[in-house]
Design a protein around this motif. Structure first.
Motif, PDB file in Angstrom:
ATOM      1  N   GLN A 275      47.420 -47.807  14.491  1.00 29.71           N
ATOM      2  CA  GLN A 275      47.884 -46.469  14.117  1.00 29.71           C
ATOM      3  C   GLN A 275      46.814 -45.639  13.418  1.00 29.71           C
ATOM      4  O   GLN A 275      46.777 -44.416  13.583  1.00 29.71           O
TER       5      GLN A 275
ATOM      6  N   LEU B 124      53.233 -43.295   3.057  1.00 26.53           N
ATOM      7  CA  LEU B 124      53.277 -42.681   4.381  1.00 26.53           C
ATOM      8  C   LEU B 124      53.971 -41.327   4.378  1.00 26.53           C
ATOM      9  O   LEU B 124      53.627 -40.451   5.169  1.00 26.53           O
TER      10      LEU B 124
ATOM     11  N   TRP C 108      55.854 -45.961  13.552  1.00 28.60           N
ATOM     12  CA  TRP C 108      54.531 -45.430  13.196  1.00 28.60           C
ATOM     13  C   TRP C 108      53.707 -45.163  14.455  1.00 28.60           C
ATOM     14  O   TRP C 108      53.006 -44.153  14.547  1.00 28.60           O
TER      15      TRP C 108
ATOM     16  N   LEU D 220      59.563 -43.676   7.491  1.00 28.81           N
ATOM     17  CA  LEU D 220      59.474 -43.686   8.949  1.00 28.81           C
ATOM     18  C   LEU D 220      60.810 -43.319   9.591  1.00 28.81           C
ATOM     19  O   LEU D 220      60.847 -42.582  10.585  1.00 28.81           O
TER      20      LEU D 220
END
Length: 708
Positions: A289, A484, A364, A431
């Motif tokens: 990623q 994230l 992701w 996510l």
């Protein structure tokens, strides 16, 4: 201009390299070659590897049964012992050229991996002998290696039509063959892999014969044409030439390691680390990623193998789900896996049931696909790849969400990657939230809307966002799993003033504890500080990595810009740092294109050309004397353009022919209604700038990469 800038980034060797960490490297997304000292003083070793060559024994986990397999190495022997080398890895042409001096004379050479033919080619002037040494066809990973594991059979050596070959069968059927031949100072070698078919030997021999039947000059011209066009698609020039050369080395490495029609990038890329070859598969919990965002901003969508891999092998995604939850409507990706998204008998974790990791990997990866869409605005990416796969990835998570007494939806225990198990993991929640928000931006759906509205907030304390509800960040954490939501998902951003304190607390705490960091941690920290309008911190973290200072424990950027961690080759960390450079030049989240948003005060000058942003805009800009002179934006899709140009004082906005364009002021930005194919040039009032790219002057000296 592009040629001069890229050629300035050439790597040089005045000393004989000893291993993969200090050697020149060639590849085309499939066949990889590294050149370094051989077994004897008069020999060079040319290590071969191929991104398709893997085992096919699915009854073992992917890192063992579907493992990347060693192939072997070519040998280039000279009449005398090697006493000196003078080599140049010319990135512009993707060729290694140079000389070798020995006690019995010298030789000169040109070497390349042909871009279209996946064949290693060399032209040598001097008294040399070529050979090949196969390596055992077995996984090099020892972790959880079964007691009943056996290597594949020994290879068969032979000659056909004057071409030598080593044919390597697999227990599971098929195999791979290395074929090679030298003639009149020329040399060609090819690796062919087939499964379950057994045509690999005839395929490899045919490719060698065909390559030697074509004039070397014709082959090099074909090869150079692709690479020269590749580099000409964008430009970055900054006064810190260590950074500039490193950036171009990462663009070379990226195109050498992957293509949209090649396997998704692994920890090794298409190279084989003779020492430290533990990561034998594809790691999806961060490594893939963070390797691929670089292709978007640098305007190289042709390298996006994540999107093509998910589409081509979508049928394997359900096999990553525990059999109890295979309802035809749930997808996941485990790690390690192989290039076809298989993980062997291992399944992704089930929230609330140990082991419970891997659950966020596919979401992701879908974010990578989303970024590819946003930078190209290609609706086929949405309809053919993102929507069907993201829907089933969110479905898998949604079945485990539980309503709490507070009316919110909560997540049972999962693992925040590489740190700890926790309920309401920030990593997973961020996510999920990104996934449903993205699906809702495409089409309204009551189930996604309910999750979006009721998903529990991230757990916080006085230090910022926690790892999860019952876990704080208590020590050094190399993974940025709990961040994230800020980067790269950008759910909360710096242009939301009400969240700046939370962002600062969380990021500063993470970066204050670096004892266990990896190389990619520094690239991620640099990118985050660029997103926080802290350019000096962004450059400091980037330079710490590039200056090859201590990174965590036994981890360092190598002389050839590879990265060594615990003795193992890992490719994602330098690629992440390449993306960190782009974050300084252009950002485009929240539908605003920002030019030079995080340029250090030590970089008075900078020049960029055709950097790609979300909305499918191509951005050119120039900075001199510490301020932005002009910005040019070309629209490929006709999306709304909101531009933070950074030019002080009054401005003119014109099209490429000098005609005035209408625009509206929106705070520090302007809104320009560009049509598809239209270009706007923003400059200081009364100026008509030359919008050509340039290589800005250096603000100091720096050595070249390699062993100069």
């Amino acid at each position: 201009m592009h040629r001069d800038v890229v050629r300035d980034a050439r790597m040089e060797w005045k000393r004989l390299p000893k291993n993969w960490g200090d050697s020149p490297f060639l590849a085309n997304g499939f066949l990889g070659v590294q050149v370094y000292a051989g077994r004897t003083p008069n020999e060079l070793k040319l290590m071969l590897s191929h991104s398709e060559v893997q085992d096919q024994r699915e009854h073992w986990e992917a890192a063992i049964g579907l493992s990347r397999l060693p192939i072997g190495y070519l040998t280039l022997a000279f009449a005398g012992a090697i006493t000196a080398v003078d080599w140049t890895l010319d990135l512009w042409n993707a060729e290694l050229t140079g000389s070798v001096t020995t006690t019995q004379g010298s030789a000169t050479f040109t070497m390349l991996v042909h871009n279209a033919r996946s064949t290693f080619l060399a032209k040598v002037k001097g008294d040399v002998t070529w050979g090949f040494q196969p390596l055992q066809s077995a996984t090099t990973r020892t972790i959880r290696k079964p007691a009943d594991y056996t290597p594949n059979p020994d290879p068969t050596l032979g000659t056909a039509n004057g071409v030598s070959y080593a044919a390597q069968p697999l227990h599971a059927g098929g195999g791979y063959t290395t074929a090679w031949h030298a003639r009149d100072g020329r040399f060609a070698a090819h690796v062919a892999y087939t499964h379950p078919a057994n045509t690999h030997t005839s395929d490899a021999i045919r490719e060698v014969r065909q390559a030697l039947a074509i004039p070397f000059e014709v082959l090099t011209m074909q090869h150079r044409r692709w690479w020269n066009a590749y580099y000409s698609k964008s430009l970055v020039s900054v006064p810190d030439k260590l950074v500039q050369r490193f950036y171009w080395a990462q663009l070379y490495k990226m195109a050498a390691a992957t293509r949209s029609d090649a396997p998704v990038i692994t920890e090794w890329g298409p190279w084989f680390p003779e020492q430290g070859a533990s990561w034998t598969a594809v790691w999806w919990n961060l490594n893939v990623q963070i390797s691929y965002p670089l292709v978007n901003g640098s305007n190289h969508h042709e390298l996006d193998a994540v999107t093509t891999t998910l589409k081509r092998y979508e049928h394997n995604l359900e096999l990553n789900v525990n059999p109890a939850y295979r309802d035809g409507n749930s997808y996941a990706i485990c790690h390690p896996g192989d290039r076809t998204l298989r993980s062997g008998p291992r399944y992704c974790g089930v929230p609330g049931v140990a082991p419970n990791d891997h659950t966020g990997n596919l979401l992701w990866a879908c974010h990578n696909v989303w970024l590819g869409y946003r930078h190209s605005m290609d609706e086929r990416i949405l309809s053919d790849v993102l929507v069907p796969i993201l829907t089933k990835a969110v479905n898998y998570y949604a079945r485990f969400l539980v309503e709490g007494t507070d009316g919110k939806l909560h997540l049972p225990e999962t693992r925040s990657p590489e740190y700890a198990n926790t309920t309401d993991s920030t990593y997973d929640l961020s996510l999920i939230r990104w996934g449903v928000k993205t699906l809702l931006s495409i089409e309204e759906n009551p189930r996604w809307r309910d999750i979006h509205n009721r998903l529990t907030p991230y757990s916080q304390d006085a230090t910022g966002v926690r790892i999860g509800r019952d876990k704080a960040l208590e020590d050094s954490h190399r993974h940025f799993s709990h961040l994230l939501w800020f980067y790269p998902l950008r759910e909360l951003t710096w242009d939301m003033p009400e969240h700046r304190s939370l962002i600062t607390q969380t990021v500063d705490l993470w970066t204050s504890r670096r004892e266990a960091w990896a190389g990619y941690s520094y690239g991620a920290a640099s990118a985050m500080y660029s997103a926080m309008n802290r350019p000096e911190d962004a450059l400091s973290f980037l330079r710490h990595f590039l200056d090859r200072k201590q990174v965590g424990t036994n981890a360092v950027l190598t002389e050839n810009t590879f990265y060594r961690e615990g003795g193992n080759l890992a490719i994602e960390s330098p690629l992440m740092s390449g993306q960190a450079v782009l974050e300084m030049m252009v950002q485009s989240h929240n539908n605003v294109v920002r030019v030079f948003p995080s340029v250090s005060s030590t970089w008075a000058d900078a020049s960029i050309s055709s950097l790609r942003t979300q909305g499918a805009f191509l951005v050119d800009a120039s900075r001199s004397g510490g301020r932005t002179d002009w910005v040019q934006v070309h629209s490929e899709a006709g999306a709304p353009l909101v531009l933070e140009h950074g030019i002080t004082g009054d401005i003119d906005v014109r099209d490429r022919w000098g005609r005035r364009l209408d625009y509206k002021t929106r705070g520090s930005a302007i809104e320009i209604p560009l049509r598809r194919g239209q270009t706007a040039v923003v400059s200081r009032r009364g100026t008509r700038p030359d919008v050509s790219p340039r290589d800005v002057a250096a603000n100091g000296s720096s050595s070249r990469w390699g062993l100069p």
